[in-house]
Structure formats: structure tokens, C-alpha cells
Design a protein around this motif. Structure first.
Motif, mmCIF file in Angstrom:
data_model
loop_
_atom_site.group_PDB
_atom_site.id
_atom_site.type_symbol
_atom_site.label_atom_id
_atom_site.label_comp_id
_atom_site.label_asym_id
_atom_site.label_seq_id
_atom_site.Cartn_x
_atom_site.Cartn_y
_atom_site.Cartn_z
ATOM 1 N N PRO A 124 -72.381 12.172 42.334
ATOM 2 C CA PRO A 124 -71.427 12.907 43.173
ATOM 3 C C PRO A 124 -71.141 12.158 44.467
ATOM 4 C CG PRO A 124 -73.576 13.971 43.179
ATOM 5 C CD PRO A 124 -73.652 12.879 42.186
ATOM 6 N N LEU A 128 -69.506 15.706 48.803
ATOM 7 C CA LEU A 128 -69.563 16.882 47.928
ATOM 8 C C LEU A 128 -70.777 17.761 48.230
ATOM 9 C CD1 LEU A 128 -67.992 18.219 45.610
ATOM 10 C CD2 LEU A 128 -69.430 16.991 44.004
ATOM 11 N N LEU A 129 -71.866 17.133 48.633
ATOM 12 C CA LEU A 129 -73.084 17.886 48.941
ATOM 13 C C LEU A 129 -72.792 18.901 50.056
ATOM 14 C CD1 LEU A 129 -76.203 18.244 48.612
ATOM 15 C CD2 LEU A 129 -76.441 16.579 50.443
ATOM 16 N N CYS A 132 -70.585 21.707 48.865
ATOM 17 C CA CYS A 132 -71.263 22.669 47.993
ATOM 18 C C CYS A 132 -72.210 23.560 48.784
ATOM 19 C CB CYS A 132 -72.005 21.948 46.873
ATOM 20 S SG CYS A 132 -70.900 21.262 45.654
ATOM 21 N N ILE A 133 -72.805 23.008 49.831
ATOM 22 C CA ILE A 133 -73.687 23.840 50.671
ATOM 23 C C ILE A 133 -72.842 24.894 51.388
ATOM 24 C CG2 ILE A 133 -75.180 23.804 52.723
ATOM 25 C CD1 ILE A 133 -76.134 21.014 51.759
ATOM 26 N N VAL A 135 -70.227 26.435 50.451
ATOM 27 C CA VAL A 135 -69.633 27.535 49.670
ATOM 28 C C VAL A 135 -70.313 28.860 50.025
ATOM 29 C CG1 VAL A 135 -68.925 26.111 47.703
ATOM 30 C CG2 VAL A 135 -71.121 27.262 47.631
ATOM 31 N N ARG A 136 -71.575 28.763 50.447
ATOM 32 C CA ARG A 136 -72.319 29.958 50.859
ATOM 33 C C ARG A 136 -71.570 30.701 51.970
ATOM 34 N NH1 ARG A 136 -77.495 28.011 53.608
ATOM 35 N NH2 ARG A 136 -75.845 27.101 54.839
ATOM 36 N N VAL A 139 -68.587 32.488 50.536
ATOM 37 C CA VAL A 139 -68.987 33.702 49.825
ATOM 38 C C VAL A 139 -69.287 34.803 50.834
ATOM 39 C CG1 VAL A 139 -70.688 34.725 48.278
ATOM 40 C CG2 VAL A 139 -69.923 32.399 47.882
ATOM 41 N N GLU B 18 -81.770 29.919 54.616
ATOM 42 C CA GLU B 18 -80.614 29.019 54.556
ATOM 43 C C GLU B 18 -81.006 27.595 54.180
ATOM 44 O OE1 GLU B 18 -77.984 29.323 57.808
ATOM 45 O OE2 GLU B 18 -77.626 31.456 57.473
ATOM 46 N N TRP B 21 -81.267 27.052 50.408
ATOM 47 C CA TRP B 21 -79.992 26.823 49.711
ATOM 48 C C TRP B 21 -79.606 25.345 49.793
ATOM 49 C CZ3 TRP B 21 -76.917 28.339 46.094
ATOM 50 C CH2 TRP B 21 -75.589 27.915 46.052
ATOM 51 N N THR B 22 -79.773 24.782 50.973
ATOM 52 C CA THR B 22 -79.464 23.355 51.146
ATOM 53 C C THR B 22 -80.342 22.523 50.215
ATOM 54 O OG1 THR B 22 -79.015 23.849 53.447
ATOM 55 C CG2 THR B 22 -79.269 21.525 52.884
ATOM 56 N N VAL B 25 -79.157 22.956 46.531
ATOM 57 C CA VAL B 25 -77.934 22.184 46.226
ATOM 58 C C VAL B 25 -78.293 20.704 46.132
ATOM 59 C CG1 VAL B 25 -75.616 21.571 47.023
ATOM 60 C CG2 VAL B 25 -76.451 23.886 47.346
ATOM 61 N N ASN B 26 -79.107 20.272 47.072
ATOM 62 C CA ASN B 26 -79.511 18.864 47.109
ATOM 63 C C ASN B 26 -80.179 18.438 45.798
ATOM 64 O OD1 ASN B 26 -79.667 16.449 48.342
ATOM 65 N ND2 ASN B 26 -80.906 17.146 50.063
ATOM 66 N N LEU B 29 -77.453 19.147 42.567
ATOM 67 C CA LEU B 29 -76.056 18.680 42.608
ATOM 68 C C LEU B 29 -75.746 17.624 41.542
ATOM 69 C CD1 LEU B 29 -73.276 18.734 43.913
ATOM 70 C CD2 LEU B 29 -74.046 17.028 45.543
ATOM 71 N N ARG B 30 -76.642 16.646 41.412
ATOM 72 C CA ARG B 30 -76.345 15.523 40.516
ATOM 73 C C ARG B 30 -76.166 15.979 39.053
ATOM 74 N NH1 ARG B 30 -78.721 10.526 38.463
ATOM 75 N NH2 ARG B 30 -77.011 9.055 38.551
ATOM 76 N N THR B 50 -67.339 21.638 40.406
ATOM 77 C CA THR B 50 -68.721 21.667 40.911
ATOM 78 C C THR B 50 -68.830 22.691 42.043
ATOM 79 O OG1 THR B 50 -68.816 19.313 40.437
ATOM 80 C CG2 THR B 50 -70.585 20.201 41.775
ATOM 81 N N GLN B 51 -67.842 22.680 42.933
ATOM 82 C CA GLN B 51 -67.884 23.638 44.041
ATOM 83 C C GLN B 51 -67.790 25.070 43.524
ATOM 84 O OE1 GLN B 51 -65.591 22.603 47.728
ATOM 85 N NE2 GLN B 51 -65.039 20.856 46.480
ATOM 86 N N TYR B 54 -71.108 26.229 42.260
ATOM 87 C CA TYR B 54 -72.028 26.635 43.337
ATOM 88 C C TYR B 54 -71.612 27.967 43.958
ATOM 89 C CZ TYR B 54 -74.982 22.623 43.034
ATOM 90 O OH TYR B 54 -75.890 21.716 42.560
ATOM 91 N N PHE B 55 -70.313 28.153 44.045
ATOM 92 C CA PHE B 55 -69.792 29.425 44.551
ATOM 93 C C PHE B 55 -70.314 30.564 43.669
ATOM 94 C CE2 PHE B 55 -66.591 32.712 44.920
ATOM 95 C CZ PHE B 55 -66.245 32.685 46.252
ATOM 96 N N TRP B 58 -74.178 31.058 43.927
ATOM 97 C CA TRP B 58 -74.574 31.782 45.145
ATOM 98 C C TRP B 58 -74.260 33.265 45.011
ATOM 99 C CZ3 TRP B 58 -77.400 31.433 49.386
ATOM 100 C CH2 TRP B 58 -77.170 32.331 50.406
ATOM 101 N N GLU B 59 -73.088 33.530 44.463
ATOM 102 C CA GLU B 59 -72.647 34.916 44.330
ATOM 103 C C GLU B 59 -73.554 35.702 43.378
ATOM 104 O OE1 GLU B 59 -68.037 36.301 44.642
ATOM 105 O OE2 GLU B 59 -68.680 35.320 42.833
#
Lengths: 255, 200
Positions: A124, A128-129, A132-133, A135-136, A139, B18, B21-22, B25-26, B29-30, B50-51, B54-55, B58-59
Motif C-alpha cells: 500500500p 493510505l495508512l 485508513c486510520i 476513517v474512524r 464514522v 484510539e 485502532w492505529t 490498521v498498521n 493494512l498490507r 481498502t478505505q 476499514y470504514f 470500524w462500523e
């Protein structure tokens, strides 16, 4: 006479011309006196002879080429193990020796490793990282809206419910049970919206508002009718004689 | 990150941490990006997908059963999104790995001849993948492109491990046969008559 089982063991050899003259004589002597074995010998002869015509059938031209170019099936197990990086060192060495001499297996190996290489290269991009973080946050922003809307809808619902259930028309028409059910149904919709988020909000709110609109129209109609009756009643009490007397005259005049 | 550690991170996420979550994702992600890129038609759409994944994750984090494999669950979420995306767009299955942006990242891609040959091979693989059964193609994408383990695939598809292995081998065999057929078709010299309609 020789035993049936011993003779039957010789049938295939005799039919394929691989038996000795003594064995041939033994079989012939036996089937002359044994109808069951003679029948079996004839049937076996037919089966073995049935394959003779296949010798004249020519192979389709592409078959030989396809067989030659197809990867050696016995090596595929090791090849897949190697692709999965689960192969042992001795087997890897055996496979590499085979790959050196077999072009078709080499092609399969190249294709499968190419897929892996592409997969590995699909890293990626750095930004992108972060996206993607984040998006929280999106939401979180979105879920506040339905909650607020749902709260507003709940207030409207409470107001409509009190109007619907408490108004004299509903009570007079003995419809308060039906109304209560509808309120409960709509309230369930609102709570679902609060739990599940944006997707159902429009449908549920539309249901609540549609239902509320109907109730308001009905209450408004009732109030209008009540006002008319009151006005009529007020007029009647203020000028009872003139009104009651005048109307028949007017009607009489009109008619 | 080990599976147990991943589960703990998910749990912390659900509790509102929080940083967790980081970290999540980290870590994920790959593989998730690789999975999306296996299905999305372009690199840009792979990023969008991809986004979206993740959306959705999370939801729906509160719906995840702690202790079941998070990556397998994430894959199911991603797959549903991917299917929705195809339904919306009514597109044929295509792949971002044919995107030059991705191909340029391959090792040793400076050699133009090698690059062209790879592109051609990948094109053939792409066509062969489209021609095999969807489920078999998915197995190749999950294992060989996205790099998921047999265990994760087994859990994501709810299939026994042995079945996953045997089906994947079948898928690879069909893929290899498909590529070989395409190569043979290409190798056939043009006929003397009209060449229109020939598959190339």
C-alpha cells in the motif's frame, strides 16, 4: 480333468498367445468337458478381442503435443509446496533438478511465482495508512447525525403519540389500541435507526412522518368539525328564532 | 502481530482505545490492501476499496466475535464490499495487478524486455483467471496474491483445511492449463485464409 479354478487362471495367457503348448492343451481339454468354463473362455475372448480395433484408431494430433507440454503431475505436489514456501531442502533440490530439464513445469513455476511476486509488490502507498486510520473520524461524524435525528424523531413521535392517543376522536372511535400499536412500531423503527446507523434512517423517518401526517390531518379535520359545530351551536343560541325561522324560509324561497 | 495480540488489539479498539485502532490498521493494512488490489480494476480503486473496508470494519467492530479469526472476518467484510462494488458497476472481474503503477513496483522492472514479457504473462494469467470458476479463482487470489494462510482461508470460507488445499491445487492446475492454452493459441501461425475471428 483339471480343476476349473486352475484352468481359468490360464485363460488370459492362452487368449493372449502367451501360454505353453501344454497349457493350451490343458485348457482345450477342460473346456471340451465343462460347459461353464467354455462359456467363460468365450466371453473372455470377446473382451480381449474388443480392444483390437483400438489399435487402428489414430491419436488426435494435438493430444501428443498436449501430453508432452503438460506439467508432470507427480512433480506438482512439490511445485505447489515450493510456491507456498513450505518445501524441505532435499525436496527443493530435487525439484530444481527437475525444473532444469522440464520446460512445461518451469513455465508453471514461473507463472505461479510471478503471481506471488506481484502480490508481494502490492504494497500500500504510504498515505493510505493515514487515510485508513482516519476513517474512524468519518464514522464518528456520521453516527452523530443519525443519533441526533433519531432523538428529534423520538420527540416528534412523542408529540404525535400524545396527540393521536389523547385526542377525543381516537378515544371516541375507540381506536387508541391501534394507535398505541402504531406508535410502538414507529418507536421500534427509531430505535433500530439509532442502533444501526444511517442506512435505515430515511425509511424509518419517512414511516414516522407519514404516519404523523395522517394523524395530524385527522386531528385537524376533527378540530375543524368541532369548530363548525361550536360556531353553529353558538349562532343557534345567540339568534335561535331568527336562524331557525329564517332557514326554512330561505330554503323554501330557494327551492 | 500474533493472532492473540491482534485479538487483544481488537478488544482495545472496541473499548475506545484510539491507539489500538492505529495499531490494528498498521498491522492489517498490507494483507487487506493486497486483497482489494487483487479484485479492484485499478490501483486507485484498490485504495478506495481498502478505505471502504476499514470504514465497514470500524462500523461493525461491535459485531465481531472475539476469539474468531479477525483476518478471516475482515476478509468476509471485504468480500461483501467487493461483490457489492461489482454489482453496482456491473463490471467483469478485473485486476489492479495489471495496472502499470503496480507492475512498475516489481523487482527488476528496469529491463523493458523483461517488463513486456511479464506484462504479457500477467495478461494471460488475468484472462485464465477470469475463465476458471469464481470460487477457484478466489482461492488463487486469496492465497497467491493476498498471501493469506491456509488457515485464514479455511476460516474465511468455512471450509476444512484439506478441502482448501486440494481446491487450491486444482485452481492452480486449471490456471496453469488456461495459460498454456492461451499460449498455444497465440503460437498458432495465422491461417492462409481470412484471419478475422481468430482468438488471439
Amino acid at each position: 480333468m483339471s480343476r476349473c479354478t486352475d484352468t481359468r487362471d490360464l485363460f488370459a495367457a492362452v487368449l493372449e498367445n502367451e501360454a505353453s503348448p501344454a497349457e493350451v492343451d490343458q485348457v482345450r481339454a477342460h473346456i471340451d468337458g465343462c460347459a461353464e468354463c467354455a462359456e467363460l473362455y468365450e466371453a473372455m475372448g470377446m473382451i480381449i478381442g474388443a480392444g483390437d480395433f483400438l489399435a487402428e484408431v489414430e491419436l488426435p494430433p494435438h493430444l501428443g503435443e498436449e501430453l508432452a507440454s503438460s506439467p508432470c503431475r507427480r512433480w506438482l505436489g512439490l511445485l505447489y509446496q515450493a510456491v507456498d514456501r513450505e518445501i524441505s531442502q532435499p525436496n527443493l533440490e530435487r525439484l530444481l533438478t527437475h525444473l532444469g530439464s522440464c520446460p512445461s513445469c518451469r513455465r508453471v513455476w514461473h507463472d505461479l511465482t510471478l503471481i506471488h511476486q506481484v502480490g508481494d509488490a502490492m504494497t500500500p502507498p504510504n498515505y493510505l495508512l493515514e487515510k485508513c486510520i482516519k476513517v474512524r473520524d468519518t464514522v464518528a461524524r456520521i453516527t452523530i447525525l443519525p443519533r441526533r435525528t433519531a432523538t428529534a424523531a423520538a420527540y416528534i413521535l412523542a408529540l404525535l403519540a400524545s396527540l393521536a392517543i389523547g385526542n377525543p376522536t381516537i378515544i371516541a372511535q375507540d381506536l387508541h389500541m391501534v394507535a398505541s400499536e402504531k406508535v410502538a412500531m414507529a418507536a421500534t423503527g427509531v430505535s433500530e435507526v439509532a442502533a444501526d446507523g444511517r442506512g435505515e434512517i430515511r425509511v424509518a423517518l419517512w414511516r414516522v412522518l407519514n404516519w404523523g401526517e395522517q394523524k395530524v390531518t385527522r386531528v385537524r379535520g376533527f378540530v375543524d368539525r368541532l369548530r363548525d359545530n361550536n360556531e353553529n351551536a353558538g349562532d343557534a343560541s345567540a339568534e335561535p328564532t331568527a336562524e331557525t325561522d329564517a332557514e326554512p324560509i330561505q330554503q323554501g324561497e330557494n327551492s | 502481530m500474533e493472532m492473540e495480540e491482534l485479538e487483544t488489539t481488537v478488544e482495545r479498539c472496541r473499548e475506545g482505545d484510539e491507539d489500538a485502532w492505529t495499531a490494528l490498521v498498521n498491522t492489517t493494512l498490507r494483507p487487506i490492501y493486497r486483497l482489494c488490489a487483487s479484485y479492484a480494476p485499478t490501483a486507485a480503486e484498490a485504495e478506495e476499496l481498502t478505505q471502504e473496508v476499514y470504514f465497514k470494519l470500524w462500523e461493525n467492530l461491535h459485531r465481531y466475535n472475539t476469539g474468531s479469526n479477525f483476518m478471516a472476518w475482515a476478509w468476509r467484510v471485504a468480500k461483501n464490499l467487493i461483490i457489492d462494488s461489482y454489482r453496482r458497476g456491473r463490471r467483469e472481474r478485473d485486476a489492479a495487478w495489471l495496472d502499470p503503477e503496480i507492475l512498475d513496483r516489481l523487482p527488476g522492472s528496469d529491463n523493458p524486455h523483461e517488463q513486456a514479457e511479464r506484462r504479457q504473462r500477467l495478461g494471460l494469467i488475468g484472462v485464465a483467471l477470469r475463465q476458471i470458476d469464481d470460487e477457484l479463482a478466489s482461492l488463487v487470489l486469496m492465497r497467491d496474491f493476498a498471501g493469506m494462510s491456509y488457515q485464514e482461508i479455511s476460516q474465511a470460507l468455512d471450509l476444512p483445511l484439506g478441502t482448501v488445499k486440494s481446491r487450491l491445487n486444482r485452481a492452480r492446475m486449471e490456471l496453469a492449463t488456461g495459460v498454456r492454452r492461451r499460449l498455444q493459441i497465440r503460437a498458432v501461425p495465422p491461417a492462409a485464409g481470412p484471419a478475422e475471428g481468430r482468438v488471439s
